[in-house]
Every structure is written in C-alpha cells, then in structure tokens.
Design an enzyme around this catalytic site. Structure first.
Site, PDB file in Angstrom:
ATOM      1  CG  HIS A 173       3.120 -74.542 -32.488  1.00  0.00           C
ATOM      2  ND1 HIS A 173       2.731 -73.538 -31.787  1.00  0.00           N
ATOM      3  CD2 HIS A 173       4.487 -74.811 -31.829  1.00  0.00           C
ATOM      4  CE1 HIS A 173       3.521 -72.685 -30.946  1.00  0.00           C
ATOM      5  NE2 HIS A 173       3.887 -74.122 -31.110  1.00  0.00           N
ATOM      6  CB  SER A 174       1.049 -76.211 -28.647  1.00  0.00           C
ATOM      7  OG  SER A 174       1.249 -76.044 -27.582  1.00  0.00           O
ATOM      8  CG  MET A 175      -1.980 -77.780 -26.041  1.00  0.00           C
ATOM      9  SD  MET A 175      -2.445 -79.161 -25.409  1.00  0.00           S
ATOM     10  CE  MET A 175      -4.015 -79.501 -25.470  1.00  0.00           C
ATOM     11  CD  GLN A 200       6.717 -77.049 -36.236  1.00  0.00           C
ATOM     12  OE1 GLN A 200       6.282 -76.496 -36.285  1.00  0.00           O
ATOM     13  NE2 GLN A 200       7.450 -77.740 -37.534  1.00  0.00           N
ATOM     14  CB  THR A 202       2.758 -81.542 -29.655  1.00  0.00           C
ATOM     15  OG1 THR A 202       2.622 -80.912 -30.829  1.00  0.00           O
ATOM     16  CG2 THR A 202       1.688 -82.634 -28.675  1.00  0.00           C
TER      17      THR A 202
END
Length: 899
Positions: A173-175, A200, A202
């Site tokens: 997720h993200s980073m 997700q 990212t």
C-alpha cells in the site's frame, strides 16, 4: 501598517487569487463522488501473532516487526508453526499500520472456509513503526532490506511441508509498493522470491512531495533499474489507483511505465475495475470491500492445483489479472475456454427475423434458443448489440462486458463473415425475478463533441436506441475539464429504468461509470488522470447504455473550477517554489532600495513592484528552447547542471503554456498573505512581550558579534551534528524571531514615549543622518533605522519560515523515532544547518544602518533575481533544492556587515 502599503486594486487582485485557489482546492478535496465502498468487517476478533526474528536481525532493526494475521480458530491453530498455506506479505505505506492487512486477510479466510480450506492464504504484515517515508526518504533503503529478511524468514516457516512455497505474494500500500519494487535492486536478492506484486495507491513514477534528496535518489535507483533490466524482470505486477477520491496520491503517479520489453505489468484505476466500479481514497483502498473481493477472487484463480501455490506461469497470471481487473466477461475464469459450444438438447428453438427484439422471461421452466439469421441483416447493418439483466447462468460470449446492472455485447458483423445465424440461449428460470433480453441490429452512428474552446454543446438523441457512442474529440490533456449533463425523459413505464453512462479512456484503464434512474438529470465530470500519448490516435468516448422508452439530451461544457482543480492536483506541490521565488524578488528589491535610496521599502509595496512573471518565466522558456540544440545540451552536461524541471514536466505531459503563470500568481498571492501573517505575528508577540516584561530602549551601540553569539552558534552546530539538523534550524529560527520581536517591542516602547513626528520629517532626518551614521565608529540605532530594519527582517522571516517548513518532515520523523535513534542518519538538513545557523545568528543582530555603506550590498541586491529563476528552473518538482537557493542571498546579506 502592512495593509496600508497596498492599494485597493492590488488587494482586490490578491483576494481574487485566493478565490481561484479555493475553487481549485475545493475540486481536489471535495469535487468527487461520495464514498461508495462497502466496509469490510471481521467475523471474528482479529489477532496479530508476532513472528520471532533472529536476534541479530531484531537488533539491527529495533523499530520493525513481522506479524501473522489470523482470526478465531485459524489463529489458534497457526500459533504452532510451521504453516501450510500460501504466503502473502502486506507492506504498509507512509504512516501506515501493519493492522491494515485485516481487511483482505479476513475476506481471504472466509473464501477459504467456503471451499473447506482446499487452498488458503497466510497473510503476514510488516510493522514499519508508522514511519513517514513519503516525507523522509532516509529509511526507505532500510525498509527494503528488512523486507528481504522478512521474506526469507517467512519461507523458513514452511520448511518440511509437502507443498512448501518457494516465493511470496506481496501487497504494497502506498510507499510499501515502492519498497517492494526496490527489492529487485538489492545485490543479493533473488527475483524468484516474489511471484506476484500488487500495489495499491503507490506513486511509482515520482514522489508526491520530494522534500529530501534521499527520496528522489531512491526513486531514480528503482525506476532506472526496472527500465534498464526490463528484459530480465519477469515479475507480474498490478498497480491499482484510487481515482479522484485519492487526493494524497493522484492516480497518474501510480501508472507503471509502459516498457516494450516488460509486458507483465498492468495499471488500472479502481473505478474501472469490474465488480468494484468505485473510486477510493488513500486509506479506503485497503479496506474497500468491492476491491478486496476482486483481489481475493484473483488470488484463488491464480492457484496451481498441482503445487497448491501461486502459479509460476506468467501468461496465466497476466490473464487472470486481466480477467478480474480489466475486462470481466461475467464468467468464471478459464485458462483455455471452449470457443465452440454444442447447441443440443430438447430445448425450444424460436427464429427471430426482426432487427429489434425484446424478450421478457418470467419463471420459465424450459430452455429456449432464439436464432437470428444474419444474411439479410449484413446488407443493412454493421453491428449487433445484445443486453441482458441475467447475471447468472450461461453468458452470450467471452466477449461480453459486465456492467453494474447488466451484461452487454456488441459485435461487428464483418468480423464474423462465416456465421449464418446468431443464437441467444435463455436457460430455464425459476422464481419470481424477471429477466429481460434485448437485441438490436444497427449501424454505428457516433455523435461527436469537439472538446476545444469554452463554449457548451448540446446533442439530442431522438432515436429509440439502447446504446450510444459520443466521441469527445481533441480531449486528451490533463488541463482540460468538462461537465457532461445528461437529461433523460421517458414515456410512462411501470418498471424502474436504469441507464449506465461509461466514460471510456482508450489509452489507459481509468474508465468511470455513472448509474442513473430514468427519468433524471445526471451530471458527469470529465477529466483525466494521465494525458493522451503523442502517438495515440484513439478518441475518448462516452458510452451510454440506455432504454428505448426514453429520450436523452447530452450537454458538454467547460468547467473552470475543475480546470483549476487539475492545476492544483498536478502542480500544487510546486507552489512553495513559486512562493519563495516571489519572496526572493521582493527581497532583492528591498536590498536594492536600501543601496540606492538609503532606506528599505515596505514588503507589500516591493512585492507588487518586483514579483512579476516576466522576470522569471522567459528565462526558463528560453533555456528549455536552447536545450533542444545539441551544442547547448553538451555545454549544460559539461557544467553538471541538473535536468530542467520544465523538461521533466514535458516528458510527463504535464507542461502547458499557462500553468507557470497561474502558479506564479498563486505563489505571489501566498507570499503576500504569508507576509501579512508574519508581520501580524511579530506585532502580536511583541505586545505579549510588553505585557510580560518591559524591554530596554533601542540599542545605542550596534554590535554584530555579541558576546553570546559565538557560544550560541557552536551549541546549535553541536545539536545539529549529534541529533537532527532540522532541530538546530528550528532553534536558530526561534532565536532569530525572538530578536525581531524584541526589536519590535523596543521600537513600540520608544514611539510611545516620544511625540509623533510627521513622516516627511523622519525621512528627511533619516537621509541627512545617513552619511553621518555610516562613518561613525559606533553605529547608533535611531527609530527610523529600526523601522527600516523591521521591514527587512519581515522579508527574511518569510524566507526562513519556508526553509523551516521544508525541513520539518525530517524533524517529525526524528521525534517519532527518538526512542530508537538519538541521531538522525542520514540527515538531509545537516549540511544546510551548518551554513544557516551562523547566518541567522548574524542576521539577528543586523540592522540596515550597519550595511548601507557595504561594498557588497549592490552585489547582494543583484543575486536574488537569478536565484528566483533558479528556484523555478530546478526546484519546482525537487523542493529540497529550494533552501539551497535561499541561503545564498541570506549569506551575502550577513557578509555585508563585514565588507
């Protein structure tokens, strides 16, 4: 006093800029659909079992942990290792929690229960201590190495099992998704340890806010590796974006680079994912039930029945992901679907010869085949369209498309020249639910809208059709934004009529759906996440799945507020650079005013005079133009100059002629109001100081180097070296503000004790004493000199405030991890602190009277202009460079005391 120096016209301009910026911000933060995600709930209490790591590993990474997710009996059974399932590792993002794995973990557990645990997944999650890695990139490499160790630890938990996995699936997720991609850059990492990567929200292309060089260096390392080694990377990767609801990470940043050699990557926006069809914000993307259900279905279809693990077949993995995330034909996934179907049995056969046909099935007990001869229709029609509300059973074709309330199929007759009949099979239906089949032969007749210009256009669809295509010509740039209004008017019908409007963007998977009940008045936003590639000739479409009982009017008009929203969404991160550029221009004007006239102009007055776009933009545009020539590019590279920001924006299709002008106006407006705020804050703090302690009079003798100054400077430098550079910068800033507040309080006390003189008398006295003061052995500070000094300091405070703000993320990170690390390593602000601390210490004791006769003052007044250009040219998308341009004029200002 601050407002008095600005005329009403300029004030009205600044108010207008605030209004325009507010429109743009409102569109980014509120101008999207409501959250339609269903919440995912746990059926049993979630438990997180901590996985014991080797002592050396735990000592090397004291802030990080590894957990196994479970619920109820599953959690109890798996407390005794080893494990027997399929390992999935969840990586949280910026400030993310390891507990975010519970949504997809719980859904996967329920799915495994439904098939009696024939297959099941074991979900692991990494605790990164909720680090702010999107703001401070110094720990990204550390997180990557820890994840590598976690993968090896996880695989050891399956040793001795019959179907022991050799790799893991990663959800980032993200980073966390970027950290997963960075695993491939590690020297000792084996690519086979990852069988599938799902990210997700990212930001793959570039960081959202590049506040330190460690983030940009990390991105460069990861992206360059994936580009240069595209032939060798065989990792199937899926990137899912949240859409316009995610204002933290815009969807354009999540699209993986389209490489000719790397065909195992898919990028899609959640609003285009079949059976999801919703936009998610940055956090809900991890718990949105519709999206997590789609992900879990794909995971179970990826299982190899022989190994009971995720398949190693790259083509099958890409095929499964395409089936669930790109185009769902409303059938269960089959690796090799049968193309030929046997039309046998005792079913009823009904020939249909009309071009338009509707059939309603109600509690049917017999199967029915409807046949449509194509010979006559081929001469008149080019396409056939079929729409059905049956969501279970045998679908019309693998080419069907699943939509929220229907499944549809459009076939071009010339693609099937050998077919003699079209057969529609209606299975037996039991129950009271109605099912409607509609078939129509037709010729494609698309209405078109030219998306250029500011005028609105209306099209009335008078034909009684079921499907319409509206082409949106010349719509392919991110700065274009429109509102589509669809008005449906229907004849009297008893049942509910549903219309579906699908915005189809052919060059990327960012489609969006709008469902409306007819009759209705529906508004649809039309804007892009990524621009149309230069070599792409496709046209964006509005596909309308309608009812033959209704008439539709479609109006398209430009949305000014959404255009501003696109500017803020794509370029809002560059605003600090434009603010600092405007302040630098004002700062240079004040220094030149002091050199030429002997006194300093008000900040607001000089800002109106000096902060002009034509002083900055032409230089940037000319440099970009010259870089198109080989000789200039070679000279540029020889001087080791970084890439021009405008070239980077152009490569991302984010550069258009007016964006720099709009940002400069917004930056000047922000610089004005921030100056007003800082001036008011200094006056307020001086009033509080006077209420608590009456200060001394204005200093009679000016001492640039006070007795406590060297000691204070050394202490702050030691603080910077041993702890955190941003902390030392903040303390120096507070010392500087204290000195200015003390000066303001002293001046207020002096004015209250003296009769008020006319303004022109003060100016004439100031000019007459200028020469006398400049040659005195001990400079004496008059009230006029104190006022001039405060004007200069107000501008310096503005510049220093932005430096402090840009350095705050590393300070916040250091404070959050203080229990683990006393010294921030690596520290992006340490080099800056070593220069800025003595500079601020000297500037705190600097008055205009002490630098008026400096030989360096003229040079110091000329530097801010080229530095203001440099901030825009090199710092608009690399914000960590901005303080480097600010420190130079401040240092020259301080040196004016000695030269």
């Amino acid at each position: 006093m601050f407002l008095h120096s600005v005329n009403l016209g300029n004030l009205a301009f600044y108010v207008l800029m605030v209004f325009m910026a507010t429109l743009g911000l409102w569109d980014v933060f509120f101008g999207f659909e409501e959250n339609k995600c269903s919440m995912s709930y746990m059926f049993e209490y979630p438990e997180y079992q901590k996985i014991e790591l080797p002592k050396k590993l735990a000592k090397r990474y004291p802030a990080y942990e590894l957990y196994l997710y479970g619920e109820g009996s599953y959690a109890e059974e798996h407390k005794i290792l080893p494990l027997t399932g399929i390992p999935v590792l969840f990586l949280p993002g910026n400030a993310g929690s390891y507990k975010q794995v519970r949504s997809i973990g719980s859904i996967a557990l329920r799915k495994a229960e439904d098939i009696d645990f024939k297959y099941h997944f074991d979900f692991f999650s990494v605790n990164f201590n909720e680090e702010l890695v999107a703001l401070y990139g110094g720990s990204l490499q550390k997180q990557t190495k820890f994840v590598h160790e976690c993968i090896k630890t996880i695989l050891k938990l399956y040793k001795g099992q019959e179907f022991a996995p050799k790799s893991v699936t990663i959800i980032g997720h993200s980073m966390g998704g970027l950290v997963a991609r960075a695993l491939l850059t590690l020297k000792n990492f084996k690519q086979d340890l990852i069988n599938l990567l799902v990210t997700q929200a990212t930001p793959h292309i570039a960081p959202v806010m590049p506040l330190d060089r460690f983030i940009t260096d990390f991105y460069m390392t990861v992206n360059n590796y994936w580009i240069l080694n595209a032939r060798d990377i065989n990792l199937t990767t899926l990137s899912v974006a949240g859409g316009f609801r995610d204002y933290q990470v815009r969807s354009g940043l999540t699209f993986l680079p389209k490489l000719s050699h790397h065909t195992s990557a898919l990028s899609v926006v959640s609003s285009a994912v079949p059976k999801t069809w919703v936009s998610t914000d940055h956090l809900s993307i991890v718990w949105c039930k519709q999206l997590q259900l789609t992900t879990v279905r794909a995971f179970f279809d990826l299982i190899d029945a022989d190994t009971k693990q995720i398949t190693e077949n790259s083509k099958k993995k890409l095929s499964v992901l395409t089936h669930h995330f790109i185009r769902h034909p409303s059938k269960h996934f089959e690796e090799n679907p049968a193309i030929i179907s046997d039309l046998t049995g005792t079913s009823m056969w009904v020939p249909v010869k009309v071009s338009k046909w509707t059939y309603v099935a109600y509690n049917e007990s017999d199967k029915i085949y409807f046949t449509f001869p194509l010979a006559n229709h081929r001469k008149i029609y080019t396409h056939v369209y079929c729409q059905s509300t049956i969501r279970q059973g045998v679908d019309l074709s693998w080419k069907a498309e699943l939509l929220p309330t229907i499944k549809s199929l459009t076939l071009r007759l010339q693609d099937y020249p050998s077919l003699s009949h079209l057969v529609v099979y209606v299975p037996s239906i039991h129950g009271i639910k109605q099912s409607v089949h509609i078939l129509k032969f037709f010729n494609i007749l698309s209405n078109t809208f030219n998306s250029l210009g500011l005028s609105s256009r209306k099209v009335v669809l008078n034909t009684s059709g079921l499907y319409y295509n509206i082409e949106l010509l010349n719509f392919g740039q991110i700065y274009q934004a429109f509102k589509i209004n669809v008005v449906s008017k229907c004849s009297a019908v008893k049942e509910e009529i549903t219309s579906i409007y699908k915005l189809h963007i052919p060059w990327s998977y960012e489609d969006s759906l709008t469902i409306a009940q007819a009759p209705s008045n529906t508004e649809i936003s039309l804007k892009l996440h990524i621009a149309q590639p230069e070599n792409d000739s496709h046209v964006a479409l509005l596909k309308m799945y309608t009812s033959s009982d209704c008439r539709y009017e479609v109006t398209v008009k430009t949305s000014f507020s959404q255009i501003l929203g696109q500017v803020v969404r794509f370029h809002g991160g560059a605003l600090p650079a434009y603010v600092v550029s405007s302040i630098l221009l004002a700062y240079g004007g004040q220094l030149y005013s002091l050199f030429s006239t002997g006194y300093c102009l008000e900040y607001a007055t000089i800002l109106d005079k000096e902060a002009k776009p034509y002083k900055v933009d032409p230089f940037v545009i000319m440099t970009k133009f010259l870089l198109g020539y080989k000789w200039f590019k070679e000279l540029w590279d020889t001087l080791l100059l970084p890439e021009l920001e405008a070239i980077f924006l152009t490569s991302q299709s984010m550069c258009f002629p007016l964006v720099s002008l709009i940002l400069f106006l917004f930056g000047t407006c922000t610089a004005y109001w921030s100056g007003l705020l800082s001036s008011a804050s200094v006056r307020l703090l001086s009033s509080l100081w006077l209420a608590l302690k009456r200060p001394s009079e204005l200093p009679k003798d000016i001492k640039i180097i006070s007795p406590d100054l060297p000691f204070l400077t050394i202490v702050l430098i030691i603080v910077s070296w041993t702890t955190c550079g941003a902390l030392a910068i903040l303390l120096s800033y507070l010392y500087y503000v204290f000195k200015i507040v003390h000066l303001q309080a002293s001046l207020t006390t002096f004015k209250n004790s003296q009769p008020v003189n006319p303004k022109h008398s003060r100016r004439s006295e100031k000019k007459s004493n200028h020469h006398k003061d400049s040659i005195a052995h001990h400079l004496r500070l008059s009230a006029n000199d104190a006022e001039d000094s405060l004007r200069m300091h107000s501008t310096v405070i503005n510049l220093l405030t932005w430096i402090v703000l840009l350095s705050m993320p590393s300070l916040i990170y250091w404070l959050k991890n203080l229990r683990y690390y006393f010294k921030l390593t690596p520290d992006p602000c340490k080099p800056l602190a070593f220069i800025l601390i003595p500079t601020m210490a000297i500037l705190g004791n600097t008055y205009t009277v002490s630098i008026k006769s400096s030989k360096l003052l003229k040079t110091a007044s000329q530097f801010p202009l080229p530095l203001a250009v440099g901030v825009i040219a090199f710092g608009s998308t690399h914000l960590y460079r901005v303080p480097c341009f600010v420190i130079i004029p401040l240092l020259l200002h301080a040196l004016c005391n000695f030269m």
